[in-house]
Design a protein around this motif. Structure first.
Motif, PDB file in Angstrom:
ATOM      1  N   ASP A   1       0.718  -1.106  -0.179  1.00  0.00           N
ATOM      2  CA  ASP A   1      -0.042   0.016  -0.117  1.00  0.00           C
ATOM      3  C   ASP A   1       0.974   1.455   0.069  1.00  0.00           C
ATOM      4  OD1 ASP A   1      -2.311  -1.354   0.328  1.00  0.00           O
ATOM      5  OD2 ASP A   1      -3.239  -0.013   1.890  1.00  0.00           O
TER       6      ASP A   1
ATOM      7  N   ASP B   1      -0.084   4.307   1.023  1.00  0.00           N
ATOM      8  CA  ASP B   1      -0.521   5.283   2.159  1.00  0.00           C
ATOM      9  C   ASP B   1       0.293   4.837   3.337  1.00  0.00           C
ATOM     10  OD1 ASP B   1      -2.135   2.869   2.228  1.00  0.00           O
ATOM     11  OD2 ASP B   1      -3.618   3.905   3.321  1.00  0.00           O
TER      12      ASP B   1
ATOM     13  N   LYS C   1      -5.281   9.263   7.166  1.00  0.00           N
ATOM     14  CA  LYS C   1      -5.516   9.997   5.970  1.00  0.00           C
ATOM     15  C   LYS C   1      -7.044  10.313   6.106  1.00  0.00           C
ATOM     16  CE  LYS C   1      -6.330   5.805   3.180  1.00  0.00           C
ATOM     17  NZ  LYS C   1      -5.889   4.856   4.106  1.00  0.00           N
TER      18      LYS C   1
END
Ligand SMILES: CC(=O)N[C@H]1[C@@H](OP(=O)(O)OP(=O)(O)OC[C@H]2O[C@@H](n3ccc(=O)[nH]c3=O)[C@H](O)[C@@H]2O)O[C@H](CO)[C@H](O)[C@@H]1O
Ligand SMILES: [Mn+2]
Length: 333
Positions: free
Chosen positions: A190, A192, A324
């Protein structure tokens, strides 16, 4: 009669003596050859590797370090990084790393890459494959020697679920078209997220999965597996080993290829039946790994989440998802 029997005895003794002598000569020659054939490893003699003596009795006891099918579960304290590096570095391996940065997720790339340069497979050949619909927004990050980055353009989407799930298909086709020729191992991660500490060769294996940090204290009945029998990702309530995170798939390129091919196929069969598994490709991954056991399991040290407080068994956070604002970065909610 007496004389001739004495002669016979002498002859017999002589023959035995000759045999003994021949035997001695043969074996001393042979053993000398044996000794001569044992290679004296000059390299090892001159480059002694000193590390802490492994113990049979003392080690981590607060966590389980092996699965019931005898795959290691990697926690801090279960491996010696010096020893691991010494085994793997001479193999001159190349590690492929795929990362998707579609739409606004391109903004996570800089931190991901800069921290990977500090902590991920340091000292190995690493090939990053960045998949994005915004190739011009890929930041230029200084890569150390032996590390390489390529940008591959992929279509955008107005559904994050589709972006996340289509990774399986795109990884599969990219392994076919290039990665199979360019790397030995592959890790699909991933974007993020950031690396905070070593993620090294201790994580290498045929098929490698990571335990999701959110569910390792729970029982299988409360794992968010896909529970509808109509889905190809279905897992009944009384089955399941661990809940694996979709943010990391790793292993030999060939094994990850098969995984992505199967998961992609099952995802498409579901789509044909108008079903989307509860957690998209993560659900299919969990189903795949239930029946194709990973050969190595990474502890949640290798997949943490910034919003989650460190627990006592996690001594080192190596890789963690950043906090996030979903509404801000995803194309849909
Ligand atoms: C920690 C963990 O295991 N996370 C998993 C989890 O939520 P996450 O909340 O971590 O999912 P996510 O939003 O990070 O999406 C997964 C990945 O898809 C890519 N992406 C996604 C949306 C977008 O607009 N652009 C883009 O590039 C990007 O690489 C991102 O890292 O569930 C997802 C499936 O539903 C995936 O299995 C994630 O790996
Ligand atoms: Mn994520």
């Amino acid at each position: 009669m007496r004389f001739s029997s004495n002669v016979k005895l002498y002859v017999l003794l002589l023959v035995v003596g000759i045999f003994l002598l021949l035997g001695y000569v043969y074996f001393s020659f042979f053993s000398e050859r044996l000794n001569r054939d044992i290679p004296v490893d000059e390299y090892q003699k001159n480059n002694r590797l000193l590390y802490k003596q492994p113990s049979v009795l003392v080690g981590r006891t607060d966590v389980v370090t092996v699965t019931p099918w005898l795959a290691s579960i990697i926690w801090e304290g279960t491996f010696d990084p010096v020893l691991v590096d010494n085994i793997y570095k001479p193999m001159n391996l190349t590690i492929a790393t795929t990362v998707f940065a579609v739409g606004k997720y391109v903004s996570f790339l800089r931190d991901f890459l800069e921290t990977a340069e500090k902590h991920f497979m340091v000292g190995f050949n690493v090939r990053y494959y960045v998949f994005t619909d915004r190739p011009h927004d890929v930041p230029s990050v200084n890569l150390t020697q032996g590390r390489h980055l390529s940008v591959i353009q992929v279509p955008g989407s107005n559904r994050w679920q589709e972006i996340s799930a289509r990774r399986m298909e795109i990884i599969q086709t990219t392994i076919e078209s290039q990665i199979s020729r360019e790397a030995d191992y592959i890790f699909c991660l991933d974007v993020d997220s950031k690396f905070h500490a070593r993620w090294g060769a201790e994580s290498l294996g045929r098929l490698v999965a990571v335990i999701h940090p959110g569910y390792y204290e729970q029982t299988r009945g409360s794992f968010p597996y896909e529970r509808r029998p109509a889905s190809m990702a279905y897992i009944p309530m009384d089955e399941g080993d661990y809940y694996y995170g979709g943010a990391m798939i790793g292993g030999f390129v060939e094994d990850v290829y098969t995984l992505t091919k199967v998961c992609r196929h099952r995802f498409e069969v579901d789509a044909g039946n108008s079903i989307e598994a509860a957690w998209q490709e993560e659900s299919h991954l969990n189903r795949y790994l239930l029946y194709n056991k990973p050969s190595k399991v990474l502890s949640p040290e290798y997949l943490w989440q910034d919003f989650k407080a460190k627990t006592k068994e996690v001594k080192v956070i190596r890789f963690s998802g950043v906090i996030k604002n979903y509404a801000e970065v995803r194309p849909n909610v």
